[in-house]
Design a protein around this motif. Structure first.
Motif, PDB file in Angstrom:
ATOM      1  N   LEU A 133       0.849  -1.184   0.000  1.00  0.00           N
ATOM      2  CA  LEU A 133       0.000   0.000   0.000  1.00  0.00           C
ATOM      3  C   LEU A 133       0.887   1.238   0.000  1.00  0.00           C
ATOM      4  O   LEU A 133       1.789   1.365   0.842  1.00  0.00           O
ATOM      5  CB  LEU A 133      -0.906  -0.010   1.230  1.00  0.00           C
ATOM      6  N   THR A 134       0.658   2.130  -0.951  1.00  0.00           N
ATOM      7  CA  THR A 134       1.450   3.346  -1.107  1.00  0.00           C
ATOM      8  C   THR A 134       0.517   4.542  -1.184  1.00  0.00           C
ATOM      9  O   THR A 134      -0.514   4.491  -1.858  1.00  0.00           O
ATOM     10  CB  THR A 134       2.307   3.271  -2.388  1.00  0.00           C
ATOM     11  N   ALA A 135       0.879   5.630  -0.489  1.00  0.00           N
ATOM     12  CA  ALA A 135       0.098   6.860  -0.525  1.00  0.00           C
ATOM     13  C   ALA A 135       0.944   7.987  -1.093  1.00  0.00           C
ATOM     14  O   ALA A 135       2.103   8.165  -0.714  1.00  0.00           O
ATOM     15  CB  ALA A 135      -0.412   7.222   0.867  1.00  0.00           C
ATOM     16  N   ILE A 136       0.343   8.754  -2.016  1.00  0.00           N
ATOM     17  CA  ILE A 136       1.002   9.889  -2.657  1.00  0.00           C
ATOM     18  C   ILE A 136       0.225  11.147  -2.293  1.00  0.00           C
ATOM     19  O   ILE A 136      -1.005  11.192  -2.436  1.00  0.00           O
ATOM     20  CB  ILE A 136       1.032   9.706  -4.182  1.00  0.00           C
ATOM     21  N   GLU A 137       0.922  12.150  -1.825  1.00  0.00           N
ATOM     22  CA  GLU A 137       0.268  13.395  -1.420  1.00  0.00           C
ATOM     23  C   GLU A 137      -0.584  13.939  -2.567  1.00  0.00           C
ATOM     24  O   GLU A 137      -0.116  14.064  -3.706  1.00  0.00           O
ATOM     25  CB  GLU A 137       1.319  14.416  -0.997  1.00  0.00           C
ATOM     26  N   LYS A 138      -1.829  14.289  -2.255  1.00  0.00           N
ATOM     27  CA  LYS A 138      -2.793  14.648  -3.292  1.00  0.00           C
ATOM     28  C   LYS A 138      -2.587  16.051  -3.852  1.00  0.00           C
ATOM     29  O   LYS A 138      -2.626  16.261  -5.075  1.00  0.00           O
ATOM     30  CB  LYS A 138      -4.208  14.504  -2.729  1.00  0.00           C
ATOM     31  N   ALA A 139      -2.404  17.041  -2.982  1.00  0.00           N
ATOM     32  CA  ALA A 139      -2.417  18.446  -3.419  1.00  0.00           C
ATOM     33  C   ALA A 139      -1.422  18.741  -4.538  1.00  0.00           C
ATOM     34  O   ALA A 139      -1.798  19.375  -5.544  1.00  0.00           O
ATOM     35  CB  ALA A 139      -2.170  19.365  -2.215  1.00  0.00           C
ATOM     36  N   PRO A 140      -0.156  18.315  -4.461  1.00  0.00           N
ATOM     37  CA  PRO A 140       0.760  18.614  -5.566  1.00  0.00           C
ATOM     38  C   PRO A 140       0.345  17.970  -6.887  1.00  0.00           C
ATOM     39  O   PRO A 140       0.614  18.536  -7.958  1.00  0.00           O
ATOM     40  CB  PRO A 140       2.103  18.057  -5.070  1.00  0.00           C
ATOM     41  N   LEU A 141      -0.296  16.823  -6.847  1.00  0.00           N
ATOM     42  CA  LEU A 141      -0.703  16.149  -8.077  1.00  0.00           C
ATOM     43  C   LEU A 141      -1.708  16.973  -8.866  1.00  0.00           C
ATOM     44  O   LEU A 141      -1.742  16.924 -10.097  1.00  0.00           O
ATOM     45  CB  LEU A 141      -1.304  14.772  -7.764  1.00  0.00           C
ATOM     46  N   LEU A 142      -2.535  17.741  -8.165  1.00  0.00           N
ATOM     47  CA  LEU A 142      -3.593  18.499  -8.835  1.00  0.00           C
ATOM     48  C   LEU A 142      -3.034  19.637  -9.681  1.00  0.00           C
ATOM     49  O   LEU A 142      -3.711  20.122 -10.603  1.00  0.00           O
ATOM     50  CB  LEU A 142      -4.568  19.044  -7.797  1.00  0.00           C
ATOM     51  N   SER A 143      -1.832  20.079  -9.360  1.00  0.00           N
ATOM     52  CA  SER A 143      -1.228  21.190 -10.103  1.00  0.00           C
ATOM     53  C   SER A 143      -0.007  20.756 -10.898  1.00  0.00           C
ATOM     54  O   SER A 143       0.724  21.615 -11.409  1.00  0.00           O
ATOM     55  CB  SER A 143      -0.838  22.310  -9.129  1.00  0.00           C
ATOM     56  N   GLY A 144       0.219  19.464 -11.015  1.00  0.00           N
ATOM     57  CA  GLY A 144       1.378  18.987 -11.758  1.00  0.00           C
ATOM     58  C   GLY A 144       2.664  19.019 -10.970  1.00  0.00           C
ATOM     59  O   GLY A 144       3.754  18.936 -11.551  1.00  0.00           O
ATOM     60  N   GLY A 145       2.564  19.143  -9.656  1.00  0.00           N
ATOM     61  CA  GLY A 145       3.737  19.157  -8.793  1.00  0.00           C
ATOM     62  C   GLY A 145       4.326  17.771  -8.615  1.00  0.00           C
ATOM     63  O   GLY A 145       3.918  16.804  -9.264  1.00  0.00           O
ATOM     64  N   PRO A 146       5.302  17.647  -7.720  1.00  0.00           N
ATOM     65  CA  PRO A 146       5.981  16.362  -7.548  1.00  0.00           C
ATOM     66  C   PRO A 146       5.076  15.295  -6.940  1.00  0.00           C
ATOM     67  O   PRO A 146       4.120  15.598  -6.220  1.00  0.00           O
ATOM     68  CB  PRO A 146       7.139  16.706  -6.603  1.00  0.00           C
ATOM     69  N   ALA A 147       5.382  14.036  -7.257  1.00  0.00           N
ATOM     70  CA  ALA A 147       4.659  12.905  -6.683  1.00  0.00           C
ATOM     71  C   ALA A 147       5.361  12.516  -5.382  1.00  0.00           C
ATOM     72  O   ALA A 147       6.328  11.751  -5.376  1.00  0.00           O
ATOM     73  CB  ALA A 147       4.635  11.734  -7.654  1.00  0.00           C
ATOM     74  N   ASN A 148       4.871  13.083  -4.286  1.00  0.00           N
ATOM     75  CA  ASN A 148       5.498  12.863  -2.983  1.00  0.00           C
ATOM     76  C   ASN A 148       4.906  11.629  -2.318  1.00  0.00           C
ATOM     77  O   ASN A 148       3.737  11.641  -1.916  1.00  0.00           O
ATOM     78  CB  ASN A 148       5.290  14.078  -2.077  1.00  0.00           C
ATOM     79  N   ILE A 149       5.687  10.576  -2.221  1.00  0.00           N
ATOM     80  CA  ILE A 149       5.229   9.368  -1.520  1.00  0.00           C
ATOM     81  C   ILE A 149       5.363   9.613  -0.021  1.00  0.00           C
ATOM     82  O   ILE A 149       6.461   9.837   0.490  1.00  0.00           O
ATOM     83  CB  ILE A 149       6.022   8.134  -1.960  1.00  0.00           C
ATOM     84  N   VAL A 150       4.229   9.605   0.668  1.00  0.00           N
ATOM     85  CA  VAL A 150       4.214   9.929   2.096  1.00  0.00           C
ATOM     86  C   VAL A 150       4.040   8.686   2.968  1.00  0.00           C
ATOM     87  O   VAL A 150       4.173   8.779   4.195  1.00  0.00           O
ATOM     88  CB  VAL A 150       3.108  10.954   2.409  1.00  0.00           C
ATOM     89  N   TYR A 151       3.747   7.555   2.322  1.00  0.00           N
ATOM     90  CA  TYR A 151       3.516   6.332   3.119  1.00  0.00           C
ATOM     91  C   TYR A 151       3.639   5.134   2.211  1.00  0.00           C
ATOM     92  O   TYR A 151       3.105   5.113   1.101  1.00  0.00           O
ATOM     93  CB  TYR A 151       2.122   6.386   3.748  1.00  0.00           C
ATOM     94  N   SER A 152       4.371   4.123   2.667  1.00  0.00           N
ATOM     95  CA  SER A 152       4.434   2.816   2.002  1.00  0.00           C
ATOM     96  C   SER A 152       4.496   1.748   3.075  1.00  0.00           C
ATOM     97  O   SER A 152       5.232   1.893   4.063  1.00  0.00           O
ATOM     98  CB  SER A 152       5.660   2.699   1.094  1.00  0.00           C
ATOM     99  N   GLU A 153       3.729   0.697   2.873  1.00  0.00           N
ATOM    100  CA  GLU A 153       3.746  -0.420   3.816  1.00  0.00           C
ATOM    101  C   GLU A 153       3.493  -1.703   3.040  1.00  0.00           C
ATOM    102  O   GLU A 153       2.676  -1.746   2.123  1.00  0.00           O
ATOM    103  CB  GLU A 153       2.696  -0.242   4.910  1.00  0.00           C
TER     104      GLU A 153
END
Length: 399
Positions: free
Chosen positions: A78-98
Motif C-alpha cells: 500500500l502506497t500513498a502519494i500526497e494529493k495536493a501537488p498532483l492536482l497542479s502537476g507538482g511532484p509525486a510525494n510518496i508519504v507512506y508505504s507499507e
C-alpha cells in the motif's frame, strides 16, 4: 515492467473535469519496485492488480506484489502519494508505504471529507477485514478489524451458451468499494451457501465505519444480487448516490446466454439487504468467448460504476460483453435508481365528442440502449380539473 529489477506505475491526473486530449493531464511515472525481506520474500517484486482510492489528503495505490523473475513471496503493498501537488502537476510525494501479509486490499473511493482512508480485504468465508490508515501526511498508522459477515464460498467458473471453456471468475476478493455518509459500501463475487444452487452472485455490504479506529466497524446490511436460475453474477462495481441509493453493475453469464453485463440497485428506503429485481441488462453477449491465459479463460478483470457529479443521482456503468467474433467490447450506460419526475402541462382546445390520439415516446429505448423506465404517464383533465382519461398501466405505458 522496465527490467528484471524495475517496475513502474503510471498515474495521470486531469487538469480539468472534462479532459478531451492528452494535453489535459499531469502524467507521472513512479518506480514501484519493492525488495522485500523475510518473512515476506526475496528478490525484486512488482505490484499486480493495482487499485486506486482517493481521500482529501492522498492518492492510495494498493497491489499484490509478485516476483518480477527470480524471487519468492507474494504479499500486499500500500502506497500513498500526497494529493495536493498532483492536482497542479507538482511532484509525486510518496508519504507512506507499507508491505504486509495480505492479498487484494481494496482502497475505497471516499466522498466524505476526512483524512482516514478505509480499505477492505476478503480474509475467509464470513470475514471481511477493514483497514484504516490515519494521519497519512504526518504520522501514518494502519489499523485493522475483522468484521463478521454472512458466510460465502469462492465463486466458480462461469458457463456460456457455446461449448467453449467456462470463464474464470477470478476469486472472491473485494473488487469495488466507496465510502460515503459514514458507511463503506463494498462488493465481491461469491457463492452463497444459503442459496445452495452453486451459482455466483454479487454479494454487497454496507458497513458503518464508526470513526474506526476510535470504534469498531459494524455491519449495517448485506445482500446478494441473484439474477435467477442458470444466471451468474460476478465481478461487481458499486456506488452510492447523494440520497443513499445504491447502484451495482456486474458481469452476467450462464449456460443459456453469452457473456454480457447487467445492473440493478436499491433505494435507501428499501428493506435492508434487498435490491431491485429483475436485474436489468446493460449488454447482451453476442457469441462464444475463449481467450485462454494458461489454463484459464480470463474474463474481466475490471468493471466500473460512478455517480455523475452533475446531479449526484445518475449512475454511469461500464462493463464488457462477448462479441460474435471471439472478442470483447465495452458497453457504457447510465441509469437512475429513483428518477427525478418531470411533469409538463399542455392545454388542448377540443370540441365536444372529439377523439384525441396522444402518442408518447421514450428516447434512447432501442435494441442497443439501456432499458428505460415506463413511457410517460399521460393524464387528461376537463376544464374543471376532473380526470377523464389516463394511460396508467396500459399498453401505451409499456417500457
Amino acid at each position: 515492467l522496465e527490467s528484471n529489477e524495475k517496475s513502474n506505475v503510471f498515474i495521470a491526473v486531469s487538469t480539468t473535469s472534462t479532459p478531451t486530449s492528452g494535453s489535459d493531464w499531469h502524467k507521472y511515472k513512479i518506480d514501484f519496485t519493492h525488495f522485500p525481506t523475510e518473512p515476506l520474500g526475496t528478490g525484486a517484486h512488482f505490484p499486480d492488480y493495482e487499485k486506486i482510492g482517493v481521500n482529501d489528503d492522498a492518492l492510495f495505490v494498493s497491489g499484490n506484489y509478485f516476483p518480477i523473475t527470480a524471487g519468492t513471496g507474494v504479499y500486499a503493498g500500500l502506497t500513498a502519494i500526497e494529493k495536493a501537488p498532483l492536482l497542479s502537476g507538482g511532484p509525486a510525494n510518496i508519504v507512506y508505504s507499507e508491505f504486509f501479509e495480505g492479498f487484494s486490499v481494496f482502497p475505497l473511493n471516499q466522498y466524505d471529507s476526512g483524512g482516514t482512508q478505509y480499505l477492505a480485504e476478503t480474509i475467509t468465508s464470513g470475514v471481511i477485514r477493514i483497514h484504516a490508515v490515519t494521519d497519512v501526511l504526518t504520522s501514518p498508522v494502519r489499523d485493522t478489524f475483522d468484521l463478521s459477515v454472512p458466510a460465502f464460498d469462492e465463486p466458480v467458473t462461469v458457463p456460456q451458451l457455446s461449448m467453449q471453456q467456462n470463464a474464470d471468475a477470478v476469486s472472491g476478493r473485494i473488487m469495488t468499494g466507496v465510502w460515503r455518509d459514514g458507511s463503506a459500501w463494498i462488493a465481491h463475487g461469491v457463492r452463497d451457501p444459503a442459496i445452495g444452487d452453486g451459482e455466483n452472485v454479487a454479494r454487497w455490504y454496507e458497513v458503518a465505519t464508526n470513526d474506526f479506529p476510535n470504534a469498531n466497524p459494524t455491519l449495517v446490511q448485506s445482500g446478494n444480487v441473484d439474477p435467477g436460475p442458470d444466471l451468474y453474477a460476478w465481478m461487481p462495481a458499486i456506488a452510492v448516490d447523494g440520497a443513499g441509493n445504491m447502484g451495482i453493475g456486474f458481469a452476467l453469464g450462464g449456460p443459456n446466454i453469452y457473456f454480457g453485463a447487467g445492473y440493478t440497485g436499491r433505494l435507501a428506503s428499501d428493506p435492508l439487504g434487498q435490491t431491485k429485481l429483475p436485474v436489468q441488462e446493460l449488454a447482451a453477449g453476442e457469441g462464444g468467448y475463449q481467450i485462454v491465459s494458461g489454463s484459464r479463460n480470463r474474463w474481466g478483470d475490471y468493471t466500473g460504476l460512478a455517480v455523475d457529479p452533475a446531479d449526484d443521482s445518475t449512475f454511469w456503468v461500464f462493463n464488457e460483453y462477448a462479441t460474435d467474433s471471439n472478442r470483447w467490447n465495452t458497453r457504457i450506460g447510465s441509469f437512475q435508481i429513483d428518477p427525478v419526475s418531470d411533469t409538463d402541462f399542455y392545454e388542448i382546445a377540443v370540441n365536444l365528442n372529439d377523439n384525441l390520439d396522444i402518442e408518447v415516446f421514450t428516447p434512447f429505448d432501442g435494441a442497443n440502449d439501456v432499458q428505460n423506465d415506463l413511457d410517460a404517464l399521460v393524464e387528461l383533465y376537463d376544464p374543471d380539473g376532473m380526470l377523464v382519461a389516463s394511460n396508467a398501466g396500459g399498453p401505451s405505458q409499456n417500457p
